[in-house]
Scaffold this motif. Structure first.
Motif, PDB file in Angstrom:
ATOM      1  N   THR A 255      78.910  -2.460  30.731  1.00  0.00           N
ATOM      2  CA  THR A 255      77.730  -3.231  30.329  1.00  0.00           C
ATOM      3  C   THR A 255      78.138  -4.561  29.718  1.00  0.00           C
ATOM      4  O   THR A 255      77.568  -5.607  30.038  1.00  0.00           O
ATOM      5  CB  THR A 255      76.856  -2.426  29.350  1.00  0.00           C
ATOM      6  N   LEU A 256      79.132  -4.534  28.833  1.00  0.00           N
ATOM      7  CA  LEU A 256      79.609  -5.775  28.220  1.00  0.00           C
ATOM      8  C   LEU A 256      80.162  -6.724  29.278  1.00  0.00           C
ATOM      9  O   LEU A 256      79.850  -7.920  29.279  1.00  0.00           O
ATOM     10  CB  LEU A 256      80.674  -5.469  27.167  1.00  0.00           C
ATOM     11  N   ALA A 257      80.961  -6.210  30.201  1.00  0.00           N
ATOM     12  CA  ALA A 257      81.532  -7.049  31.267  1.00  0.00           C
ATOM     13  C   ALA A 257      80.439  -7.627  32.160  1.00  0.00           C
ATOM     14  O   ALA A 257      80.474  -8.817  32.515  1.00  0.00           O
ATOM     15  CB  ALA A 257      82.524  -6.236  32.098  1.00  0.00           C
ATOM     16  N   ASP A 258      79.458  -6.816  32.514  1.00  0.00           N
ATOM     17  CA  ASP A 258      78.367  -7.273  33.380  1.00  0.00           C
ATOM     18  C   ASP A 258      77.524  -8.322  32.679  1.00  0.00           C
ATOM     19  O   ASP A 258      77.083  -9.301  33.299  1.00  0.00           O
ATOM     20  CB  ASP A 258      77.514  -6.074  33.809  1.00  0.00           C
ATOM     21  N   PHE A 259      77.299  -8.156  31.388  1.00  0.00           N
ATOM     22  CA  PHE A 259      76.541  -9.145  30.616  1.00  0.00           C
ATOM     23  C   PHE A 259      77.294 -10.471  30.584  1.00  0.00           C
ATOM     24  O   PHE A 259      76.700 -11.533  30.793  1.00  0.00           O
ATOM     25  CB  PHE A 259      76.279  -8.616  29.203  1.00  0.00           C
TER      26      PHE A 259
ATOM     27  N   ARG B 104      72.134 -18.140  23.922  1.00  0.00           N
ATOM     28  CA  ARG B 104      71.654 -16.975  23.164  1.00  0.00           C
ATOM     29  C   ARG B 104      70.148 -16.822  23.287  1.00  0.00           C
ATOM     30  O   ARG B 104      69.638 -15.702  23.424  1.00  0.00           O
ATOM     31  CB  ARG B 104      72.075 -17.089  21.702  1.00  0.00           C
ATOM     32  N   ARG B 105      69.426 -17.931  23.273  1.00  0.00           N
ATOM     33  CA  ARG B 105      67.970 -17.880  23.400  1.00  0.00           C
ATOM     34  C   ARG B 105      67.562 -17.403  24.798  1.00  0.00           C
ATOM     35  O   ARG B 105      66.691 -16.562  24.948  1.00  0.00           O
ATOM     36  CB  ARG B 105      67.366 -19.252  23.111  1.00  0.00           C
ATOM     37  N   VAL B 106      68.210 -17.941  25.829  1.00  0.00           N
ATOM     38  CA  VAL B 106      67.877 -17.596  27.211  1.00  0.00           C
ATOM     39  C   VAL B 106      68.178 -16.129  27.508  1.00  0.00           C
ATOM     40  O   VAL B 106      67.368 -15.428  28.106  1.00  0.00           O
ATOM     41  CB  VAL B 106      68.651 -18.506  28.199  1.00  0.00           C
ATOM     42  N   PHE B 107      69.352 -15.635  27.090  1.00  0.00           N
ATOM     43  CA  PHE B 107      69.789 -14.299  27.489  1.00  0.00           C
ATOM     44  C   PHE B 107      69.418 -13.206  26.492  1.00  0.00           C
ATOM     45  O   PHE B 107      69.683 -12.035  26.744  1.00  0.00           O
ATOM     46  CB  PHE B 107      71.298 -14.296  27.771  1.00  0.00           C
ATOM     47  N   TYR B 108      68.779 -13.563  25.377  1.00  0.00           N
ATOM     48  CA  TYR B 108      68.359 -12.552  24.416  1.00  0.00           C
ATOM     49  C   TYR B 108      67.388 -11.554  25.053  1.00  0.00           C
ATOM     50  O   TYR B 108      67.361 -10.388  24.678  1.00  0.00           O
ATOM     51  CB  TYR B 108      67.717 -13.189  23.182  1.00  0.00           C
ATOM     52  N   SER B 109      66.626 -12.002  26.044  1.00  0.00           N
ATOM     53  CA  SER B 109      65.641 -11.122  26.687  1.00  0.00           C
ATOM     54  C   SER B 109      66.293 -10.055  27.566  1.00  0.00           C
ATOM     55  O   SER B 109      65.608  -9.195  28.098  1.00  0.00           O
ATOM     56  CB  SER B 109      64.652 -11.949  27.517  1.00  0.00           C
ATOM     57  N   THR B 110      67.612 -10.086  27.705  1.00  0.00           N
ATOM     58  CA  THR B 110      68.335  -9.018  28.403  1.00  0.00           C
ATOM     59  C   THR B 110      68.496  -7.886  27.393  1.00  0.00           C
ATOM     60  O   THR B 110      69.573  -7.615  26.877  1.00  0.00           O
ATOM     61  CB  THR B 110      69.706  -9.526  28.906  1.00  0.00           C
TER      62      THR B 110
ATOM     63  N   PHE C 273      68.560  -4.585  27.214  1.00  0.00           N
ATOM     64  CA  PHE C 273      69.500  -3.457  27.257  1.00  0.00           C
ATOM     65  C   PHE C 273      70.848  -3.893  26.686  1.00  0.00           C
ATOM     66  O   PHE C 273      71.447  -3.199  25.867  1.00  0.00           O
ATOM     67  CB  PHE C 273      69.674  -2.902  28.670  1.00  0.00           C
ATOM     68  N   ALA C 274      71.317  -5.053  27.109  1.00  0.00           N
ATOM     69  CA  ALA C 274      72.609  -5.539  26.627  1.00  0.00           C
ATOM     70  C   ALA C 274      72.535  -5.985  25.175  1.00  0.00           C
ATOM     71  O   ALA C 274      73.387  -5.629  24.362  1.00  0.00           O
ATOM     72  CB  ALA C 274      73.109  -6.681  27.508  1.00  0.00           C
ATOM     73  N   THR C 275      71.516  -6.765  24.832  1.00  0.00           N
ATOM     74  CA  THR C 275      71.490  -7.366  23.493  1.00  0.00           C
ATOM     75  C   THR C 275      70.970  -6.432  22.404  1.00  0.00           C
ATOM     76  O   THR C 275      71.534  -6.398  21.316  1.00  0.00           O
ATOM     77  CB  THR C 275      70.661  -8.661  23.495  1.00  0.00           C
ATOM     78  N   GLU C 276      69.925  -5.678  22.696  1.00  0.00           N
ATOM     79  CA  GLU C 276      69.343  -4.827  21.664  1.00  0.00           C
ATOM     80  C   GLU C 276      69.885  -3.402  21.682  1.00  0.00           C
ATOM     81  O   GLU C 276      70.190  -2.848  20.638  1.00  0.00           O
ATOM     82  CB  GLU C 276      67.817  -4.807  21.789  1.00  0.00           C
ATOM     83  N   VAL C 277      69.997  -2.803  22.863  1.00  0.00           N
ATOM     84  CA  VAL C 277      70.433  -1.412  22.942  1.00  0.00           C
ATOM     85  C   VAL C 277      71.933  -1.283  22.679  1.00  0.00           C
ATOM     86  O   VAL C 277      72.361  -0.441  21.890  1.00  0.00           O
ATOM     87  CB  VAL C 277      70.052  -0.780  24.304  1.00  0.00           C
TER      88      VAL C 277
ATOM     89  N   VAL D 185      76.710  -9.674  22.210  1.00  0.00           N
ATOM     90  CA  VAL D 185      76.481 -10.990  21.610  1.00  0.00           C
ATOM     91  C   VAL D 185      77.243 -12.028  22.416  1.00  0.00           C
ATOM     92  O   VAL D 185      78.383 -11.780  22.822  1.00  0.00           O
ATOM     93  CB  VAL D 185      76.981 -11.010  20.145  1.00  0.00           C
ATOM     94  N   ILE D 186      76.630 -13.189  22.632  1.00  0.00           N
ATOM     95  CA  ILE D 186      77.322 -14.294  23.302  1.00  0.00           C
ATOM     96  C   ILE D 186      78.086 -15.076  22.240  1.00  0.00           C
ATOM     97  O   ILE D 186      77.498 -15.566  21.276  1.00  0.00           O
ATOM     98  CB  ILE D 186      76.328 -15.210  24.035  1.00  0.00           C
ATOM     99  N   ASP D 187      79.405 -15.184  22.415  1.00  0.00           N
ATOM    100  CA  ASP D 187      80.254 -15.886  21.456  1.00  0.00           C
ATOM    101  C   ASP D 187      80.615 -17.297  21.894  1.00  0.00           C
ATOM    102  O   ASP D 187      80.868 -18.163  21.065  1.00  0.00           O
ATOM    103  CB  ASP D 187      81.544 -15.099  21.216  1.00  0.00           C
ATOM    104  N   ALA D 188      80.673 -17.529  23.208  1.00  0.00           N
ATOM    105  CA  ALA D 188      81.006 -18.854  23.744  1.00  0.00           C
ATOM    106  C   ALA D 188      80.473 -18.943  25.158  1.00  0.00           C
ATOM    107  O   ALA D 188      80.354 -17.935  25.856  1.00  0.00           O
ATOM    108  CB  ALA D 188      82.515 -19.073  23.735  1.00  0.00           C
ATOM    109  N   VAL D 189      80.153 -20.174  25.563  1.00  0.00           N
ATOM    110  CA  VAL D 189      79.653 -20.410  26.910  1.00  0.00           C
ATOM    111  C   VAL D 189      80.142 -21.767  27.383  1.00  0.00           C
ATOM    112  O   VAL D 189      80.318 -22.685  26.587  1.00  0.00           O
ATOM    113  CB  VAL D 189      78.100 -20.312  26.943  1.00  0.00           C
ATOM    114  N   GLY D 190      80.413 -21.855  28.679  1.00  0.00           N
ATOM    115  CA  GLY D 190      80.833 -23.111  29.293  1.00  0.00           C
ATOM    116  C   GLY D 190      80.486 -23.066  30.761  1.00  0.00           C
ATOM    117  O   GLY D 190      79.852 -22.119  31.237  1.00  0.00           O
ATOM    118  N   ASP D 191      80.916 -24.058  31.493  1.00  0.00           N
ATOM    119  CA  ASP D 191      80.634 -24.098  32.922  1.00  0.00           C
ATOM    120  C   ASP D 191      81.417 -22.993  33.631  1.00  0.00           C
ATOM    121  O   ASP D 191      82.643 -23.036  33.690  1.00  0.00           O
ATOM    122  CB  ASP D 191      81.013 -25.464  33.494  1.00  0.00           C
ATOM    123  N   GLY D 192      80.712 -21.987  34.131  1.00  0.00           N
ATOM    124  CA  GLY D 192      81.359 -20.867  34.808  1.00  0.00           C
ATOM    125  C   GLY D 192      82.173 -19.994  33.883  1.00  0.00           C
ATOM    126  O   GLY D 192      83.107 -19.323  34.307  1.00  0.00           O
TER     127      GLY D 192
END
Length: 136
Positions: free
Chosen positions: A57-61, A8-14, A16-20, A24-31
């Motif tokens: 946009t959601l899919a691309d994010f 969330r910290r790393v990708f918050y700077s995206t 268009f996706a996060t603010e516009v 939101v990132i709900d889960a993350v793992g390897d790939g």
């Protein structure tokens, strides 16, 4: 700090996706990444359903998070989206899963569903490596 908090910290700077659009990132793992978007009137077209651009946009994010979190740097080089049904729900969720990653390219599948259980879209994304992973 957990992987989810770091992502969330790393990708918050995206922004268009996060603010516009409110991704939101709900889960993350390897790939893997699971991201969501709460739909507002701004996401909808004149028929009252989410715009294709909002779904994409959601899919691309989700692809961006899954293909880049703790990995080399990949960007989309091609994507194909199949819109399966218009969402009647309030929240969209995109799950991106790695199919294969090679030295210079990667392939991911992204499934977009809504909170009513409908599969809204299926997306395949080919990525191209543009940089090396930064060392921690």
């Amino acid at each position: 700090m957990t992987d989810l908090e770091r992502a969330r910290r790393v990708f918050y700077s995206t922004t268009f996706a996060t603010e516009v659009t409110g991704c939101v990132i709900d889960a993350v793992g390897d790939g893997y990444a699971k991201c969501s978007m709460t739909l507002t009137p701004a996401h909808k077209n004149s028929l009252g359903v989410p715009m294709g651009g909002a779904v994409f946009t959601l899919a691309d994010f989700a692809f961006g998070v899954a293909s880049n979190f703790d990995r080399d740097v990949f960007v989309s080089s091609a994507a194909e989206i199949h819109f399966l049904t218009a969402s009647q729900g309030r929240v969209l969720t995109a799950e991106a899963k790695e199919i294969r990653t090679g030295r210079q390219t990667c392939l991911f599948a992204v499934t977009v569903t809504d909170d009513l259980g409908s599969q809204v879209a299926y997306v395949t994304v080919t990525g191209m490596k543009v940089g090396e992973r930064k060392k921690k």
